[in-house]
Design a protein around this motif. Structure first.
Motif, PDB file in Angstrom:
ATOM      1  N   TYR A   7      44.082  40.332  34.301  1.00 36.68           N
ATOM      2  CA  TYR A   7      42.814  40.836  34.828  1.00 36.68           C
ATOM      3  C   TYR A   7      42.806  40.745  36.346  1.00 36.68           C
ATOM      4  O   TYR A   7      43.214  39.735  36.933  1.00 36.68           O
ATOM      5  N   TYR A   9      40.400  42.574  39.937  1.00 37.54           N
ATOM      6  CA  TYR A   9      39.201  43.356  40.256  1.00 37.54           C
ATOM      7  C   TYR A   9      39.536  44.797  40.622  1.00 37.54           C
ATOM      8  O   TYR A   9      39.021  45.735  40.041  1.00 37.54           O
ATOM      9  N   SER A 130      43.931  35.570  34.665  1.00 37.79           N
ATOM     10  CA  SER A 130      42.866  36.075  35.530  1.00 37.79           C
ATOM     11  C   SER A 130      43.343  35.949  36.963  1.00 37.79           C
ATOM     12  O   SER A 130      43.463  34.842  37.498  1.00 37.79           O
ATOM     13  N   TYR A 135      36.650  33.652  36.273  1.00 35.92           N
ATOM     14  CA  TYR A 135      37.547  33.902  35.138  1.00 35.92           C
ATOM     15  C   TYR A 135      36.823  34.369  33.877  1.00 35.92           C
ATOM     16  O   TYR A 135      37.418  34.411  32.797  1.00 35.92           O
ATOM     17  N   TYR A 137      35.844  37.116  32.390  1.00 35.41           N
ATOM     18  CA  TYR A 137      36.321  38.177  31.497  1.00 35.41           C
ATOM     19  C   TYR A 137      37.456  37.664  30.611  1.00 35.41           C
ATOM     20  O   TYR A 137      37.453  37.876  29.394  1.00 35.41           O
ATOM     21  N   VAL A 138      38.424  36.996  31.195  1.00 34.85           N
ATOM     22  CA  VAL A 138      39.548  36.447  30.420  1.00 34.85           C
ATOM     23  C   VAL A 138      39.062  35.387  29.442  1.00 34.85           C
ATOM     24  O   VAL A 138      39.510  35.319  28.292  1.00 34.85           O
ATOM     25  N   LYS A 147      45.427  30.745  28.305  1.00 32.17           N
ATOM     26  CA  LYS A 147      44.735  31.469  29.373  1.00 32.17           C
ATOM     27  C   LYS A 147      44.928  30.742  30.707  1.00 32.17           C
ATOM     28  O   LYS A 147      44.791  29.521  30.793  1.00 32.17           O
ATOM     29  N   GLY A 149      44.193  30.832  35.035  1.00 38.22           N
ATOM     30  CA  GLY A 149      43.422  31.336  36.162  1.00 38.22           C
ATOM     31  C   GLY A 149      44.137  31.035  37.462  1.00 38.22           C
ATOM     32  O   GLY A 149      44.662  29.932  37.650  1.00 38.22           O
TER      33      GLY A 149
END
Length: 392
Positions: A7, A9, A130, A135, A137-138, A147, A149
């Motif tokens: 992910y 932006y 992310s 973070y 959305y993830v 996961k 970040g």
């Protein structure tokens, strides 16, 4: 084949975005199957996404972000407009309550609200990354075994609501910082589990940088003895609004300098105001956005990063990869950026100290050549850092 979700932006011109492209280019397509989700399909670097990367469809709700509120309402983004409308007043109220004028939570509030309304990703992944904060959305819309970040800045200097960020850090499996110094600053400034905080340095596509640097420059004339250049977003972190005053001081040191600025951002009007105030209209030139900043780096005498704070500036490493002498200010993580006096120099952050340090360097041709030659012997790509993100 490891299935990975990333992910970010957008892909506008910025250090974080260029480091993402570096990661995607360095990722072995025979080892990693990567789905890239961008909140907004925009930016000069969109065309640099490698062919083996699967770009996922855009999420409609994100499109209300970054456009005027009236336009968002007219386009039917009613809930998103409401979220933006209340996020700013909440931030202002919290600044008063917490007595912290620099508190920055607007983006956290807005993202958390609109992401709740978004559709989750159906595919299951081995790893979700992310690339940008926050973070959410993830964390909330992606199913993955692990996961991660990323942190690209020194969060000891960034005022974010502690409760919100700590809750987010608790939910993520791994946090990867852009340098060891950024990691240490994070651990010392926030109650985060240091066992889950690692380091993954930015990855730079050196070959792409060198190739782009060969293009001709026709809007940065070599009509002064010293050509300085800075690249970055026109925001608080980069400190570009102080460049006109620093330039004025350089002129007082009897130096024939021109300082060019490449970038964009909310403080452009403030920079222009300072240019007028210091009567530096012929000395400080705003070039604005440039899709290829490398040809300008290649043409300058000295690359300068006068930041208040950084994680690890990609632009500095890009300039070093082009064997340019670089000068950075003494922001908290400056020593992680370069080896002072060897492949760059660190000068004081205050305007007079910065001007004095730059002046001394410009007058020392042997030192300039020494810094340049040392850059030629070093590898600034960090290609091996791929494993520090994708092999978690």
């Amino acid at each position: 084949m490891k299935k990975i979700f990333i992910y970010a932006y957008n892909l506008e011109l910025g250090g974080i975005e260029r480091s993402l492209i570096g990661l995607l280019e360095a990722a072995n397509p025979n080892k990693y199957e990567i789905d890239l989700f961008l909140a907004k399909h925009e930016g000069e670097l969109m065309g640099d996404i490698p062919e083996h990367i699967n770009l996922l469809p855009v999420e409609k709700r994100y499109q209300a972000f970054g456009i005027p509120l009236t336009s968002a309402i007219k386009q039917g983004y009613l809930f998103e407009s409401f979220a933006r409308f209340i996020a700013k007043p909440i931030e202002k109220l919290l600044r008063i309550v917490k007595k912290d004028k620099a508190l920055s939570v607007e983006a956290f509030i807005y993202h958390k609200m609109i992401i709740k309304k978004m559709k989750a990703q159906e595919k299951k992944y081995d790893l979700a990354v992310s690339f940008n904060m926050p973070y959410y959305y993830v964390l909330d819309k992606v199913t993955a075994t692990k996961k991660v970040g990323l942190i690209h800045t020194d969060y000891s200097t960034v005022h974010i609501g502690t409760k919100a960020i700590i809750n987010m850090f608790e939910r993520i499996d791994q946090i990867q910082c852009v340098s060891q110094e950024v990691r240490e600053k994070l651990i010392s400034s926030l109650p985060v589990d240091e066992k889950k905080v690692g380091v993954a340095e930015n990855i730079l596509s050196v070959n792409s940088v060198k190739k782009a640097a060969l293009e001709n420059v026709d809007d940065m004339p070599n009509d002064s003895k010293y050509i300085l250049l800075s690249v970055g977003r026109f925001g608080t972190a980069k400190n570009f609004e102080n460049i006109p005053d620093i330039t004025r001081r350089l002129v007082e040191y009897d130096l024939d300098v021109k300082w060019y600025l490449i970038g964009f951002g909310g403080l452009e009007s403030k920079i222009r105001e300072e240019i007028e105030k210091n009567n530096m209209q012929n000395r400080v030139i705003i070039l604005g956005k440039r899709e290829n900043p490398y040809k300008y780096m290649n043409a300058c005498t000295l690359y300068v990063q006068p930041s208040r704070f950084e994680g690890k500036a990609v632009t500095v490493r890009e300039a070093q990869a082009l064997n340019k002498p670089v000068c950075i200010t003494a922001f908290p993580t400056a020593n992680a950026q370069l080896e002072n006096g060897v492949d760059g120099i660190i000068v004081p952050l205050d305007n007079e100290g910065c001007a004095k340090g730059i002046a001394e360097l410009l007058k020392d041709t042997e030192k300039l050549e020494f810094l340049s030659n040392n850059c030629k012997t070093r590898d600034y790509s960090n290609a091996s850092a791929v494993k520090d993100i994708l092999d978690i």
